[in-house]
Enzyme design. Structure first.
Site, mmCIF file in Angstrom:
data_model
loop_
_atom_site.group_PDB
_atom_site.id
_atom_site.type_symbol
_atom_site.label_atom_id
_atom_site.label_comp_id
_atom_site.label_asym_id
_atom_site.label_seq_id
_atom_site.Cartn_x
_atom_site.Cartn_y
_atom_site.Cartn_z
ATOM 1 N N SER A 97 45.897 36.500 68.398
ATOM 2 C CA SER A 97 45.487 35.748 67.226
ATOM 3 C C SER A 97 44.105 36.226 66.774
ATOM 4 C CB SER A 97 45.519 34.248 67.523
ATOM 5 O OG SER A 97 45.733 33.508 66.341
ATOM 6 N N LYS A 134 54.627 31.097 65.365
ATOM 7 C CA LYS A 134 53.275 30.562 65.567
ATOM 8 C C LYS A 134 53.422 29.128 66.058
ATOM 9 C CE LYS A 134 48.803 31.123 65.385
ATOM 10 N NZ LYS A 134 48.121 32.158 66.164
#
Length: 583
Positions: A378, A182
């Site tokens: 996401s 991430k």
């Protein structure tokens, strides 16, 4: 008061002009008809908007939408008056996923016995032309203007790392994320790639490059090695492109148009017809039978209404989308929902609000099929999890299952400027999100707890929706971005394809035959024109981007703005990191 009168007179002037134009159009307009020989002309030089375009904005010039191009090709391939098409190309306007869907539509168009000619002054010119040429290669004849360049140069990723600049300004970024892939916070926390970030980007670029090479090789009937050799040498000048068998003919736009009309057998003096004009007369496909609702979630996911605030960043507002879902559920004619996603994520709470509305739609008996555009990552992937089935193009950017939160502390910069802040708190975390001081130990503990809770919820949604074990869900997560092809292997999506594939699945879910006629209707329904005018006068409407004059700054702003926004707000975000793919 002055502002009110300016708007009032602007509104009156606009209404007068609109009334005059409408009157003239109605006075001279007769019932339109199509000629017996039609050559469609598609302008694919600019980006294709996902979703609908407001009619008020259309007064300033027509903006071609992705769905409009698909509809023109689908309607045209069954219309005996349509003999072929001519498409104009330039730079890389369309996304990879849009290109792949359009390639499939072009192949269906050609399979119906119609010709397709692609023309460009340059495919990319002084920029990349990978996507534009990938689409053009699906046409049966590829033209390029003499002295043009074929920019099949391969992919490049340029990602900003701003930590050095922030250190010079005494700005302390405090952004936490889950997990190693991430990489959204890396752009403000680091000065270069982490090993995990580099690995992810190399994998992503490698898969997309292979898709380009393989797609061109199949369409041009060339060995993949020959296409890769041409890519390694590109940009190619005009004769090199012809010698490499990537371009069929060198010529000019007027010559390409004349050739298209000649192949169509058009009468002297005939001309091509733009897709929008053709659809206005012929009508779109999928306009009879049971209704399938088409709902878009395009742009950054936020609370409130969808729109274009700030520098024109498109937002997918949860209130707008939820209202559209509820309207589709309440409509007895709607048999299924097509949910089109083109979003790199955004607010976790807004994403969960949309996901909940889709869950309720399914519980009401309305099947939901998610179709992913260029990006559904996401928070964009979060909302897709509520669908019965998920469809993505091979090049769709998806995954990025992770969360990020934090802030920028400008305490050091403030002190350097001589501004000192006196602080009075009534509780340990009363100033938790203040940008004028860093997180303390109690604040860091709360931030970690918030992120862990959101990430745990995300993982549980993935495991439940995709029928994965917690271990499998986490292995596919870790914040990593995948292509659609990779996501299919991991079980994150169900099918590879586009809107056409998703529509077939929607019919199946609605217990309709695959070839059954349906009416595809967009939700929310378009506002009446007078309402859009009143919204503009009241300051609520989407204004033209005056800041477009800052075009030279927009690429960097587009990459960094989401990071600064997320960090300064302290909100928990499920947002994809910047990929920096060359346009």
């Amino acid at each position: 008061m002055l502002r009110f009168f300016v708007r009032l007179f602007a509104l009156i002037g606009f209404l007068v002009v609109a009334a005059v134009v409408t009157g003239v159009v109605l006075a001279v307009r007769h019932e339109p008809s199509l000629p017996e020989t039609v050559v469609l002309e598609l302008d694919l030089r600019d980006p294709l908007a996902e979703g609908s375009v407001d009619r008020l904005g259309s007064f300033l010039g027509h903006e071609t939408t992705f769905q409009e191009v698909l509809d023109a090709l689908e309607r045209g391939r069954t219309d005996p008056r349509v003999k072929g098409m001519l498409a104009r190309f330039g730079g890389d306007g369309a996304s990879f996923a849009q290109v792949q869907e359009l390639r499939a539509a072009v192949e269906r168009f050609r399979a119906s016995g119609r010709f397709a000619i692609a023309f460009a002054e340059s495919y990319g010119d002084t920029g990349a032309g990978n996507r534009s040429y990938l689409l053009a290669s699906a046409f049966d004849e590829v033209w390029m203007q003499p002295l043009g360049l074929l920019g099949l140069t391969g992919l490049s990723a340029q990602i900003p790392f701003a930590r050095g600049a922030l250190d010079k300004l005494d700005i302390q970024p405090q952004v936490l994320q889950r997990e190693e892939y991430k990489s959204l916070a890396d752009s403000v926390m680091r000065t270069d790639f982490t090993p995990a970030h580099r690995e992810m980007m190399e994998s992503l670029l490698g898969d997309l490059t292979n898709q380009i090479v393989d797609g061109v090789a199949v369409s041009r009937r060339l060995p993949s090695a020959a296409v890769k050799a041409a890519m390694d040498r590109a940009p190619l000048i005009d004769r090199e492109a012809v010698d490499a068998k990537l371009v069929d003919r060198l010529g000019y736009a007027d010559e390409a148009r004349e050739e298209a009309l000649r192949r169509a057998g058009a009468a002297p003096g005939a001309d091509t017809m733009e897709a929008a004009d053709y659809l206005d007369i012929a009508g779109p496909p999928n306009r009879s039978g049971p209704t399938i609702a088409l709902i878009h979630a395009t742009g950054t996911i936020t609370g409130g209404d969808s729109g274009k605030p700030g520098l024109g960043e498109v937002t997918a507002g949860s209130e707008t989308i939820v209202s559209a879902i509820e309207d589709a559920v309440d409509d007895p004619d709607v048999k299924a929902i097509l949910f089109r996603i083109d979003s790199g994520g955004g607010s976790v709470t807004a994403s969960e609000t949309i996901r909940r509305a889709l869950v309720k739609a399914r519980q009401s008996g309305k099947p939901v099929i998610a179709t992913m555009g260029g990006t559904a990552a996401s928070g964009g992937y979060w909302i897709a999890l509520a669908a019965d089935r998920i469809v993505a193009s091979p090049a769709t950017v998806t995954g990025s299952i992770g969360v990020v939160a934090g802030k920028m502390s400008v305490a050091g910069l403030s002190e350097r400027l001589g501004v000192h802040w006196g602080v009075l708190d009534t509780a340990p975390n009363a100033g938790l999100w203040s940008p004028f001081r860093p997180f303390g130990p109690a604040g860091e503990e709360r931030l970690n707890a918030i992120i862990d809770s959101s990430y745990s919820t995300f993982l549980s949604h993935v495991a439940e929706a995709r029928h994965l074990t917690p271990e499998q869900a986490r292995d596919a997560a870790k914040g990593r971005v995948w292509t659609g092809t990779q996501a299919k292997t991991l079980g994150l999506i169900d099918e590879l394809g586009g809107v056409d594939t998703a529509l077939t699945l929607a019919k199946q879910a609605a217990k309709l035959a695959p070839d059954a006629p349906v009416t595809v209707t967009g939700y929310p329904r378009p506002k009446p024109l007078i309402r859009e005018i009143l919204d503009l006068a009241s300051g609520k409407g989407d204004l033209v981007e005056a800041v477009a004059v800052l075009a030279g700054l927009r690429p960097a702003l587009a990459e960094l703005a989401p990071l600064v926004k997320a960090a300064r707000s302290g909100a928990v975000e499920a947002r994809m990191p910047p990929l920096g793919l060359e346009r």
